[in-house]
Design an enzyme around this catalytic site. Structure first.
Site, PDB file in Angstrom:
ATOM      1  N   ASP A  65      65.735  18.891  -4.365  1.00 27.99           N
ATOM      2  CA  ASP A  65      64.919  17.987  -5.173  1.00 27.99           C
ATOM      3  C   ASP A  65      64.633  18.655  -6.518  1.00 27.99           C
ATOM      4  O   ASP A  65      64.923  19.839  -6.690  1.00 27.99           O
ATOM      5  CB  ASP A  65      63.600  17.621  -4.457  1.00 27.99           C
ATOM      6  CG  ASP A  65      62.859  18.842  -3.965  1.00 27.99           C
ATOM      7  OD1 ASP A  65      62.841  19.868  -4.685  1.00 27.99           O
ATOM      8  OD2 ASP A  65      62.285  18.794  -2.865  1.00 27.99           O
ATOM      9  N   ASP A  67      61.834  19.505  -9.494  1.00 28.57           N
ATOM     10  CA  ASP A  67      60.425  19.592  -9.874  1.00 28.57           C
ATOM     11  C   ASP A  67      60.341  19.834 -11.370  1.00 28.57           C
ATOM     12  O   ASP A  67      61.097  20.629 -11.921  1.00 28.57           O
ATOM     13  CB  ASP A  67      59.755  20.751  -9.115  1.00 28.57           C
ATOM     14  CG  ASP A  67      59.812  20.544  -7.615  1.00 28.57           C
ATOM     15  OD1 ASP A  67      59.219  19.569  -7.135  1.00 28.57           O
ATOM     16  OD2 ASP A  67      60.495  21.330  -6.929  1.00 28.57           O
ATOM     17  N   ASP A 147      54.667  30.961  -6.077  1.00 28.66           N
ATOM     18  CA  ASP A 147      54.660  31.886  -4.947  1.00 28.66           C
ATOM     19  C   ASP A 147      55.604  33.081  -5.098  1.00 28.66           C
ATOM     20  O   ASP A 147      55.219  34.217  -4.858  1.00 28.66           O
ATOM     21  CB  ASP A 147      54.916  31.127  -3.623  1.00 28.66           C
ATOM     22  CG  ASP A 147      56.148  30.220  -3.661  1.00 28.66           C
ATOM     23  OD1 ASP A 147      56.796  30.110  -4.728  1.00 28.66           O
ATOM     24  OD2 ASP A 147      56.465  29.631  -2.615  1.00 28.66           O
TER      25      ASP A 147
END
Ligand code: ATP
Ligand code: MG
Length: 438
Positions: A65, A67, A147
């Site tokens: 996907d 982002d 992260d």
């Protein structure tokens, strides 16, 4: 890497690279993502591809996907696109929808809560978990909130510029996962990050850097603080990623699986008639194979697989306490599911399908003629049948029964009748008289 010090934080200044020089294949970028990037720019906002899609593009993989990161606030993003919706969960983000594809647009977030004086905007729970984190910031701050170094790369296809804040490119080139900041602290803020690290390690075949790996071993228990509804989604990502078996092994290595599926882990540690239990690993390998072949996978099947061993265990107990086969199935399903819900909130429609898949196994084994057509017409027949094949390949169902169900699906009317006749009445126990007549 340059470090700029402000009042309370060290912001990293990015190294820049050209995508072309790194072999980034722009044709793998979704045209809808390009539409979003251009739309934001046209309205005077920043816009970058960010996160996993940039990482995957650099690895030559097709991103799952796309982002987008921007300095536009969610309401401003919504005004740029008619097909946009603000999604307000832990973080407010905007989904821009193009048919089946959704481009996720996130506003730059400010630096970690632990470094903020104003705790009203960054709420922290007792264990250091971030409960609210909706404070907008700059791109530099946003990079620090991410992260992993490999997930903190920003790419602008218009200029072909890659911004690398945390030496993510070097980590990609060395196949290494490094947590940004102090790993234990980042896991405390959000324990799901431990699951993400394991998922990426399995999916990309990357090494987890020792400090990030050791910190998982110390903090596994934090998973109990994660809301069960969020874990439902995370479990699907873990096992529907195409690397379920590698993920499963790593989760067990780090003691994380035990927190997600305590009863399953407990039973997997015991042998069955002197042999290790192979059903679950086999089923996960099969899930990977299906995904590779582009075949559909469904949540209820996955959860039926993950809880199959506890289900079987509770069924045996119910039987030994005198319940008949049918009742023991229902009792065991109740127990296996209810017990699991405290950790992972499986929605009701899926638990209903799991029960159906399990119950079908009983009818498959029985082959009672009245049930056969009903089973063949069941909407979940295919899932039940696939489950039967897995059982047969680990010796939990007779091969001839699996083979019989394979044949009957393609048989014509006459053949089906012959196959049913050859069963001579099906269940002996329930129809003793009929058996005598035939
Ligand atoms: P993939 O989409 O391939 O599963 P991804 O890295 O894109 O991997 P997403 O869940 O799509 O993962 O998140 C997009 C980006 O948002 C991540 O790359 C990361 O930078 C950031 N992100 C997502 N979840 C977290 C988290 N729990 N903590 C910090 N940053 C996160
Ligand atoms: Mg992503």
């Amino acid at each position: 890497m340059n470090i700029r010090t402000t009042e309370s934080l060290n912001y990293f200044q990015p190294s820049t690279y050209s995508g072309k020089s790194l072999g980034l294949n722009k044709s793998l970028i979704s045209r809808h993502a390009m539409t979003v990037l251009k739309g934001l720019k046209k309205n005077g906002y920043d816009s970058y591809l960010v996160g996993g899609c940039v990482r995957d593009l650099l690895l030559g993989l097709e991103p799952k996907d796309f982002d987008v990161a921007t300095n536009a606030r969610p309401d401003q993003v919504r005004h740029v696109f008619r097909n946009a919706r603000v999604i307000g969960r832990r973080f407010k983000i905007v989904h821009v929808r193009f048919g089946r594809e959704v481009i996720e647009v996130a506003t730059y977030r400010s630096a970690p809560a632990s470094s903020h004086q104003d705790q009203s905007t960054h709420r922290i729970g007792e264990q250091g978990r971030l409960l609210a984190d909706n404070v907008y910031g700059t791109r530099d701050e946003d990079a620090m909130r991410r992260d992993l170094s490999v997930n903190a790369l920003y790419y602008d296809p218009a200029t072909d510029e890659i911004l690398d804040y945390h030496d993510g490119l070097d980590d990609i080139q060395h196949g290494r996962l490094r947590v940004i900041g102090e790993a234990s602290e980042r896991y405390r803020e959000d324990p799901v990050r431990m699951l993400r690290v394991v998922r990426f390690a399995a999916k990309l075949g990357f090494e987890i850097e020792p400090s990030a790996s050791n910190a998982i071993d110390k903090n596994v228990g934090l998973l109990t603080n994660v809301p069960a509804a969020r874990l439902f989604d995370e479990v699907l990502k873990l096992f529907h990623s195409g690397s379920a078996i590698a993920t499963f092994e790593k989760l067990r290595q780090h003691g994380l699986f035990e927190y997600l599926f305590p009863a399953t882990e407990h039973i997997l540690n015991s042998e069955e008639e002197g042999f290790p239990r192979t059903f679950l690993p086999l089923a996960l390998k099969n899930t990977d194979k299906r995904i590779l072949q582009g075949k559909p996978v469904i949540p209820s099947f996955l959860y039926a697989v993950l809880l199959w061993e506890p289900f079987r265990y509770y069924k045996e107990i119910a039987r030994s306490q005198g319940a008949n086969e049918y009742d023991s199935i229902h009792q065991a399903a109740d127990q296996a599911i209810v017990e699991q819900l405290s950790t992972v909130a499986i929605p009701r429609r899926y638990t209903a399908q799991m029960r159906e898949i399990w119950l079908m196994q009983y009818f498959f084994d029985q082959r009672r003629s009245r049930q056969v057509f009903r089973l063949l017409e069941n909407r979940k027949f295919r899932a039940g049948y696939d489950f039967l094949l897995l059982r047969a390949s680990v010796g939990q169902a007779k091969p001839e029964i699996a083979e019989w169900w394979t044949r009957i699906q393609d048989a014509d009317e006459d053949e089906r009748r012959r196959m049913l006749k050859s069963l001579t009445g099906g269940s002996k126990k329930r129809r003793p008289r009929k058996k005598k007549k035939s």
